[in-house]
Design an enzyme around this catalytic site. Structure first.
Site, PDB file in Angstrom:
ATOM      1  N   TYR A   3      -1.760  -0.457  10.611  1.00 28.57           N
ATOM      2  CA  TYR A   3      -1.857  -0.808   9.107  1.00 28.57           C
ATOM      3  C   TYR A   3      -0.550  -0.573   8.613  1.00 28.57           C
ATOM      4  O   TYR A   3       0.026  -1.238   7.772  1.00 28.57           O
ATOM      5  CB  TYR A   3      -2.982  -0.104   8.470  1.00 28.57           C
TER       6      TYR A   3
ATOM      7  N   SER B 283       1.071  -1.228   0.045  1.00 28.14           N
ATOM      8  CA  SER B 283       0.036   0.196   0.312  1.00 28.14           C
ATOM      9  C   SER B 283       0.783   1.291  -0.077  1.00 28.14           C
ATOM     10  O   SER B 283       1.993   0.997   0.335  1.00 28.14           O
ATOM     11  CB  SER B 283      -0.867  -0.125   1.404  1.00 28.14           C
TER      12      SER B 283
HETATM   13  P1  NDP Z   1     -11.506  -6.368  -0.357  1.00 24.59           P
HETATM   14  O1  NDP Z   1     -12.105  -6.161   1.222  1.00 24.59           O
HETATM   15  O2  NDP Z   1     -12.524  -6.103  -1.387  1.00 24.59           O
HETATM   16  O3  NDP Z   1     -10.593  -7.635  -0.419  1.00 24.59           O
HETATM   17  C1  NDP Z   1     -10.019  -8.482   0.741  1.00 24.59           C
HETATM   18  C2  NDP Z   1      -9.756  -9.692   0.072  1.00 24.59           C
HETATM   19  O4  NDP Z   1      -9.091 -10.487   1.257  1.00 24.59           O
HETATM   20  C3  NDP Z   1     -11.320 -10.488   0.121  1.00 24.59           C
HETATM   21  O5  NDP Z   1     -11.337 -11.261  -0.959  1.00 24.59           O
HETATM   22  C4  NDP Z   1     -11.242 -11.188   1.313  1.00 24.59           C
HETATM   23  O6  NDP Z   1     -12.212 -12.525   1.205  1.00 24.59           O
HETATM   24  C5  NDP Z   1     -10.048 -11.710   1.591  1.00 24.59           C
HETATM   25  N1  NDP Z   1      -9.500 -12.004   2.814  1.00 24.59           N
HETATM   26  C6  NDP Z   1      -9.747 -11.471   4.088  1.00 24.59           C
HETATM   27  N2  NDP Z   1      -9.456 -11.877   5.043  1.00 24.59           N
HETATM   28  C7  NDP Z   1      -9.157 -13.574   4.511  1.00 24.59           C
HETATM   29  C8  NDP Z   1      -8.700 -14.460   5.338  1.00 24.59           C
HETATM   30  N3  NDP Z   1      -8.538 -14.576   6.595  1.00 24.59           N
HETATM   31  N4  NDP Z   1      -8.270 -15.712   4.540  1.00 24.59           N
HETATM   32  C9  NDP Z   1      -8.516 -15.494   3.063  1.00 24.59           C
HETATM   33  N5  NDP Z   1      -8.837 -14.324   2.542  1.00 24.59           N
HETATM   34  C10 NDP Z   1      -9.043 -13.202   3.140  1.00 24.59           C
HETATM   35  O7  NDP Z   1     -10.462  -5.343  -0.224  1.00 24.59           O
HETATM   36  P2  NDP Z   1      -9.066  -4.672  -1.359  1.00 24.59           P
HETATM   37  O8  NDP Z   1      -9.292  -5.430  -2.685  1.00 24.59           O
HETATM   38  O9  NDP Z   1      -9.087  -3.529  -1.071  1.00 24.59           O
HETATM   39  O10 NDP Z   1      -7.900  -5.326  -0.675  1.00 24.59           O
HETATM   40  C11 NDP Z   1      -6.916  -6.139  -1.277  1.00 24.59           C
HETATM   41  C12 NDP Z   1      -5.674  -5.722  -0.797  1.00 24.59           C
HETATM   42  O11 NDP Z   1      -5.151  -4.407  -1.238  1.00 24.59           O
HETATM   43  C13 NDP Z   1      -5.594  -5.819   0.558  1.00 24.59           C
HETATM   44  O12 NDP Z   1      -4.123  -6.403   1.305  1.00 24.59           O
HETATM   45  C14 NDP Z   1      -5.220  -4.351   1.086  1.00 24.59           C
HETATM   46  O13 NDP Z   1      -4.638  -3.943   2.074  1.00 24.59           O
HETATM   47  C15 NDP Z   1      -4.737  -3.680  -0.069  1.00 24.59           C
HETATM   48  N6  NDP Z   1      -5.090  -2.475  -0.301  1.00 24.59           N
HETATM   49  C16 NDP Z   1      -6.166  -1.882  -0.662  1.00 24.59           C
HETATM   50  C17 NDP Z   1      -6.505  -0.485  -0.937  1.00 24.59           C
HETATM   51  C18 NDP Z   1      -7.783   0.091  -0.639  1.00 24.59           C
HETATM   52  O14 NDP Z   1      -7.895   1.517  -0.719  1.00 24.59           O
HETATM   53  N7  NDP Z   1      -8.641  -0.518  -0.996  1.00 24.59           N
HETATM   54  C19 NDP Z   1      -5.060   0.567  -0.884  1.00 24.59           C
HETATM   55  C20 NDP Z   1      -3.973  -0.125  -0.790  1.00 24.59           C
HETATM   56  C21 NDP Z   1      -3.759  -1.497  -0.660  1.00 24.59           C
HETATM   57  P3  NDP Z   1     -13.048 -13.273   2.058  1.00 24.59           P
HETATM   58  O15 NDP Z   1     -13.736 -12.222   3.060  1.00 24.59           O
HETATM   59  O16 NDP Z   1     -14.079 -13.785   1.454  1.00 24.59           O
HETATM   60  O17 NDP Z   1     -12.002 -14.038   2.951  1.00 24.59           O
END
Ligand code: NDP
Length: 272
Positions: A179, A166
């Site tokens: 974070y 990030s």
């Molecule tokens: P979402 O919440 O849309 O996606 C997060 C994903 O992580 C989901 O598919 C969720 O699936 C999965 N996940 C969470 N916990 C678990 C677990 N214990 N086991 C397996 N899967 C898990 O968020 P984003 O797409 O935004 O996030 C994706 C990445 O991007 C993250 O690493 C985030 O930190 C990073 N990021 C996001 C930003 C933003 O502004 N959105 C900015 C910078 C970085 P499920 O709940 O079905 O398990």
């Protein structure tokens, strides 16, 4: 049923039939990619984008129904996909996921460590259990997956690990300390890893998005932090998951001698 993000992605290609869209692209033909956190947001868009370029994709997350919807979309468009329901904070489930992918397709070429959560909020008001959750998923799960895939990559003498960090991995901000810790950790881990594996022809990429419109804010428990981040997002045009998927695709489709180590992408209007 496709969800909103998938619909947005597909709409970008609306002049082509879906079948043609997947058949035309082939930069990743024969490659096998695992994407964690592929049930929504950046992971979902990335899985669709890699599959559209010909990769066989293994998609993992906890929400089985959402994974099935992503898998359906990929197969209906001519792609190959294996959905695996897994909580990747559990080391055993991570091992099973990667072994299943390897057993099914005979190799693994790309691991996108994308799954993550964010619990912003000031330190004094924080619930430390949220710190532990963030460290478990943002850092430890990524390390488990890397640890498990490395022997496969070493035996193949090739492989590519893409770690979703990030802007918060480079710029600290009040209200984001925990974070920041996790994403700083991802960056440090990734650079140390790169130095350990480059001689085995293994590439490591860090992707550092700014504000992306996804479901990530839905989990925020700190009311003030939730309002602050909502206001930040509202004040600008945020990135879409497909913007990040495009950056990941760029990194993983470079010639073998090119190692794209880091891509930081902000919305044009984001201050820092
Ligand atoms: P979402 O919440 O849309 O996606 C997060 C994903 O992580 C989901 O598919 C969720 O699936 C999965 N996940 C969470 N916990 C678990 C677990 N214990 N086991 C397996 N899967 C898990 O968020 P984003 O797409 O935004 O996030 C994706 C990445 O991007 C993250 O690493 C985030 O930190 C990073 N990021 C996001 C930003 C933003 O502004 N959105 C900015 C910078 C970085 P499920 O709940 O079905 O398990």
């Amino acid at each position: 049923m496709l969800d909103f993000k998938s619909t947005v992605f597909v709409s970008r290609y609306r002049t082509l039939t879906n079948q043609r869209m997947f058949a035309m692209a082939s930069k990743l033909e024969g490659k096998v990619a695992i994407v964690t956190g592929a049930s929504s947001g950046i992971g979902e868009a990335t899985a669709i984008s890699l599959a559209a370029e010909g990769a066989k994709v293994i998609i993992a997350a906890r929400r089985g129904e959402r994974l099935e919807a992503v898998a359906k979309h990929i197969t209906e468009n001519g792609g190959q996909v294996l959905p695996v329901v897994a909580d990747i904070t559990d080391e055993v489930q991570v091992k099973n996921l990667i072994q299943k992918a390897h057993a099914e397709f005979g190799r693994v070429d790309i691991l996108v460590n994308n799954a993550g959560i964010s619990f912003p909020g000031r330190i004094e008001n924080a619930d430390p259990s949220n710190w532990r959750k963030m460290i478990d998923i943002n850092v430890l799960a990524l390390m488990y997956a890397t640890h498990t895939v490395l022997p496969i990559f070493k035996a193949q003498k090739s492989g590519h690990i893409v770690n979703i960090s990030s802007v918060a991995g480079r710029i600290a901000r009040a209200g984001m300390a925990a974070y920041n810790v996790t994403k700083w950790g991802v960056n440090a881990f990734s650079e140390a890893l790169r130095q350990e594996v480059y001689q085995d022809n293994i590439r490591v990429t860090i992707i550092e998005p700014g504000l992306v419109e996804t479901e990530i804010d839905q989990h925020i428990t700190d009311v003030v932090a939730k309002q602050e981040i909502a206001a930040r997002r509202k004040a600008i045009t945020p990135l879409q998951s497909e913007d990040i998927a495009a950056a990941i695709l760029y990194a993983v489709t470079q010639p073998q001698h090119v190692n794209v180590n880091e891509i930081l992408i902000r919305p044009t209007q984001q201050d820092r």
